[in-house]
Design an enzyme around this catalytic site. Structure first.
Site, mmCIF file in Angstrom:
data_model
loop_
_atom_site.group_PDB
_atom_site.id
_atom_site.type_symbol
_atom_site.label_atom_id
_atom_site.label_comp_id
_atom_site.label_asym_id
_atom_site.label_seq_id
_atom_site.Cartn_x
_atom_site.Cartn_y
_atom_site.Cartn_z
ATOM 1 N N MET A 89 0.801 -1.223 0.000
ATOM 2 C CA MET A 89 0.000 0.000 0.000
ATOM 3 C C MET A 89 0.839 1.281 0.000
ATOM 4 S SD MET A 89 -2.878 -1.012 -0.500
ATOM 5 C CE MET A 89 -4.157 -2.208 -0.265
ATOM 6 N N LEU A 92 5.979 3.264 -4.788
ATOM 7 C CA LEU A 92 7.448 3.235 -4.865
ATOM 8 C C LEU A 92 7.907 4.467 -5.643
ATOM 9 C CD1 LEU A 92 7.774 -0.578 -5.583
ATOM 10 C CD2 LEU A 92 8.542 0.586 -3.497
ATOM 11 N N HIS A 108 -4.220 -4.503 -8.977
ATOM 12 C CA HIS A 108 -5.033 -3.399 -8.458
ATOM 13 C C HIS A 108 -6.517 -3.773 -8.603
ATOM 14 C CE1 HIS A 108 -5.921 0.701 -7.309
ATOM 15 N NE2 HIS A 108 -6.839 0.701 -8.251
ATOM 16 N N ASP A 144 -0.382 3.586 -10.295
ATOM 17 C CA ASP A 144 -1.185 2.542 -10.952
ATOM 18 C C ASP A 144 -1.346 2.821 -12.450
ATOM 19 O OD1 ASP A 144 -1.598 1.184 -8.508
ATOM 20 O OD2 ASP A 144 -3.257 2.503 -7.994
HETATM 21 C C1 GAR Z 1 -6.112 -6.625 -3.007
HETATM 22 O O1 GAR Z 1 -7.463 -6.416 -3.318
HETATM 23 C C2 GAR Z 1 -5.217 -5.837 -3.946
HETATM 24 O O2 GAR Z 1 -5.692 -5.765 -5.258
HETATM 25 C C3 GAR Z 1 -5.261 -4.493 -3.293
HETATM 26 O O3 GAR Z 1 -5.194 -4.740 -1.917
HETATM 27 C C4 GAR Z 1 -5.771 -6.003 -1.659
HETATM 28 C C5 GAR Z 1 -4.751 -6.842 -0.897
HETATM 29 O O4 GAR Z 1 -5.329 -8.012 -0.420
HETATM 30 N N1 GAR Z 1 -4.188 -3.665 -3.731
HETATM 31 C C6 GAR Z 1 -4.288 -2.344 -3.856
HETATM 32 O O5 GAR Z 1 -5.290 -1.735 -3.584
HETATM 33 C C7 GAR Z 1 -3.024 -1.666 -4.348
HETATM 34 N N2 GAR Z 1 -3.297 -0.297 -4.653
HETATM 35 P P1 GAR Z 1 -4.404 -9.192 0.092
HETATM 36 O O6 GAR Z 1 -3.438 -8.586 1.119
HETATM 37 O O7 GAR Z 1 -5.340 -10.171 0.720
HETATM 38 O O8 GAR Z 1 -3.687 -9.738 -1.106
#
Ligand code: GAR
Length: 199
Positions: A89, A92, A108, A144
């Site tokens: 989150m 980079l 994403h 993104d």
């Molecule tokens: C997932 O839905 C991923 O796509 C999102 O966070 C979640 C992580 O879940 N990523 C973002 O929003 C990146 N901007 P997880 O820890 O269970 O894999």
């Protein structure tokens, strides 16, 4: 392909990648997992299967760049050839991206370029779209914004909450991310500017 994964939270995508490696579907070796948070599900899941972990907690550093320099050293020490962001989150920074000479991939939870950044599912609900989904893309210096490898749509239902939509998208993520990584590892991802062709 020696692969490192960065994850901030629960780690369900990381788990899907680990399982895809163990089943032989994914021809990569996950050599290291890093997190910017202590005590996360992602770290726990990695330790359970014997993958070395490292924590890069932001408040242990004077500034963001120092944290990213530490991540770069960790990547070099582990002779990493592919970096996967799995619910990492943090953005980079451009210096980090420009110093990494191998692909970085991210997943994403929206159909990019719609709803980049945090709370993509909430953004989708608030906007009122009827379809959302997820995107696996190469990471560039924007938010993104890198070239798209795979995307898949899911419906947004009238009764959806942020949680129910996130869950529907997550089920697709767990299949789509391993698939995209497999294509890249097999040399089937050909990039030409912003456009990615699957060979
Ligand atoms: C997932 O839905 C991923 O796509 C999102 O966070 C979640 C992580 O879940 N990523 C973002 O929003 C990146 N901007 P997880 O820890 O269970 O894999």
């Amino acid at each position: 392909m020696r692969t490192a994964i960065l994850a901030s939270g629960r780690g369900s995508n990381l788990q899907a990648l680990i399982e895809a490696c163990h089943s032989g579907y994914l021809p990569i070796e996950i050599v290291a997992v890093g997190s910017d948070q202590l005590g996360t599900g992602a770290l726990q899941r990695s330790e359970e299967v014997g993958i070395p972990t490292r924590v890069f907690q932001i408040n242990n550093y004077p500034h963001r760049q120092a944290q990213e320099e530490d991540i770069l050293i960790w990547i070099q020490e582990n002779r990493v050839e592919l970096l996967l962001l799995a619910g990492y989150m943090r953005v980079l920074g451009p210096q980090f991206i420009s110093q990494v000479q191998f692909p970085i991939m991210n997943i994403h939870p929206s159909l990019l370029p719609a709803f980049p950044g945090l709370h993509a599912q909430r953004q989708a609900l608030e906007y009122g779209v009827k379809v959302s989904g997820c995107t696996v893309h190469l990471v560039d210096q924007g938010l993104d914004s890198g070239p798209i490898i795979l995307q898949e749509a899911v419906p947004v239902l009238p009764q959806d909450t942020e949680e129910s939509l996130a869950q529907r998208i997550l089920e697709v993520e767990h299949r789509l991310y391993p698939e995209a990584v497999r294509l890249l590892a097999l040399g089937k991802v050909e990039r030409s500017g912003r456009r990615v062709k699957i060979l």
